[in-house]
Scaffold this active site. Structure first.
Site, PDB file in Angstrom:
ATOM      1  N   THR A  47     -24.155 -40.023  -6.715  1.00  0.00           N
ATOM      2  CA  THR A  47     -23.115 -40.178  -5.641  1.00  0.00           C
ATOM      3  C   THR A  47     -22.629 -41.994  -5.729  1.00  0.00           C
ATOM      4  OG1 THR A  47     -24.355 -38.852  -4.210  1.00  0.00           O
ATOM      5  CG2 THR A  47     -22.611 -40.087  -3.156  1.00  0.00           C
ATOM      6  N   TYR A 135     -36.331 -37.609 -10.379  1.00  0.00           N
ATOM      7  CA  TYR A 135     -35.125 -36.923  -9.859  1.00  0.00           C
ATOM      8  C   TYR A 135     -35.034 -35.674 -11.024  1.00  0.00           C
ATOM      9  CZ  TYR A 135     -29.831 -36.279  -8.955  1.00  0.00           C
ATOM     10  OH  TYR A 135     -28.907 -36.037  -8.749  1.00  0.00           O
ATOM     11  N   LYS A 163     -37.289 -36.085  -6.249  1.00  0.00           N
ATOM     12  CA  LYS A 163     -36.060 -35.487  -5.653  1.00  0.00           C
ATOM     13  C   LYS A 163     -35.609 -34.039  -6.373  1.00  0.00           C
ATOM     14  CE  LYS A 163     -31.049 -36.117  -5.092  1.00  0.00           C
ATOM     15  NZ  LYS A 163     -29.946 -37.111  -5.478  1.00  0.00           N
ATOM     16  N   VAL A 205     -32.741 -36.199   0.156  1.00  0.00           N
ATOM     17  CA  VAL A 205     -31.804 -37.106  -0.238  1.00  0.00           C
ATOM     18  C   VAL A 205     -30.351 -36.766  -0.082  1.00  0.00           C
ATOM     19  CG1 VAL A 205     -31.011 -38.576  -2.177  1.00  0.00           C
ATOM     20  CG2 VAL A 205     -33.379 -37.856  -2.011  1.00  0.00           C
TER      21      VAL A 205
END
Length: 293
Positions: A47, A135, A163, A205
């Site tokens: 992001t 992640y 995540k 998240v």
């Protein structure tokens, strides 16, 4: 190990009209997020447009936000790479910047084996004292980090969480059964947060917490405490927001949303582009329906 909390916001990186990182606006956004439900800020994640930030821009961003936020919240840095040496060097630099934790994505494009993934993450863990969140996002990396590999990584004391963004409840269940209780799982998808927490995840998240941070925080805490009726009510209310923020490639929609909330986010860097006028209208309509604008 530190407790990063239940809501980690994957923060956007604002740009000026000329396309440079707007560090002052980043400070402003960071404080807004922390004041509205965010426990930990994640900088230079997907992001945050990490693929188009230079390393020097990232390090300056890390220092600026961490110094500005101080002890109000933890700050995590996306320092992963598809080159293990680069990931190690970036993580060391982030540690020098005072960052509290590191996000390490599964190496992308190279398509490593599970053994390659394990050696990548273990090499990083051996070179830093920072807590590490793995992640897993196979839609972007081309490789799914298997639960057995995550369990091997969890043997390193600094690898404390993951995540999980494979979008699979079944994989979430398998992950929970396979890894030690001490390793925390975070949903990488706002819309799956409730289902993940019901299966044993610790938090999310989030992208939507940019716009509705306190409601996201309330929803997560209700789910975590087992107050599912209250949590589901908020989830249903926020589902249009969860959906519209992915109407186009992240983070273009959330940048448009934050502009509507009064922030100067600038355009995404190429190859990403702004959302269309019709998409902006849909984003605005959702924000208005939630009384956010």
């Amino acid at each position: 190990m530190i407790d990063l909390g239940h809501v980690i916001t994957a923060m956007i990186t604002p740009f000026t009209q000329s396309g440079e990182v707007d560090y002052k606006e980043a400070e402003k956004i960071a404080h807004f997020l922390v004041d509205n439900g965010t426990d930990t800020l994640l900088l230079a994640g997907t992001t945050g447009e990490c693929p188009t930030l230079t390393h020097d821009e990232e390090y300056h961003l890390f220092k600026t936000v961490k110094q500005s936020i101080g002890r109000k919240a933890y700050v995590m840095a996306g320092t992963g790479s598809n080159c293990t040496r680069t990931a190690i060097e970036s993580t060391r630099k982030a540690e020098e910047c005072g960052i509290d934790a590191s996000l390490q994505v599964v190496p992308y494009y190279n398509k490593p084996s599970q053994e390659g993934c394990f050696q990548h993450f273990s090499s990083i863990a051996n070179e830093t004292n920072l807590p590490i969140m793995l992640y897993n996002i196979p839609s972007r990396t081309g490789v799914n980090l298997e639960p057995d590999t995550v369990a091997r990584c969890a043997e390193f004391p600094t690898i404390m969480s993951i995540k999980e963004s494979a979008g699979s409840i079944e994989q979430m269940r398998e992950l929970k059964k396979t890894i030690p209780e001490s390793m925390l799982i975070y949903s990488g998808d706002d819309g799956l947060t409730g289902a993940f927490i019901e299966e044993g995840a610790y938090g999310v998240v989030s992208v939507a917490s940019h716009c509705a941070g306190q409601k996201v925080k309330d929803m997560v805490q209700y789910f975590y405490k087992g107050n599912n009726k209250e949590a589901r009510d908020i989830e249903q209310e926020l589902m249009p927001l969860f959906d519209v923020l992915f109407i186009n490639s992240n983070p273009a929609p959330v940048k448009a949303a934050m502009n509507f909330l009064g922030f100067k986010t600038g355009k995404p860097r190429l190859p990403l582009v702004e959302v269309s006028d019709s998409e902006k209208e849909k984003i605005y309509d959702v924000l208005k329906s939630l009384n956010l604008v």
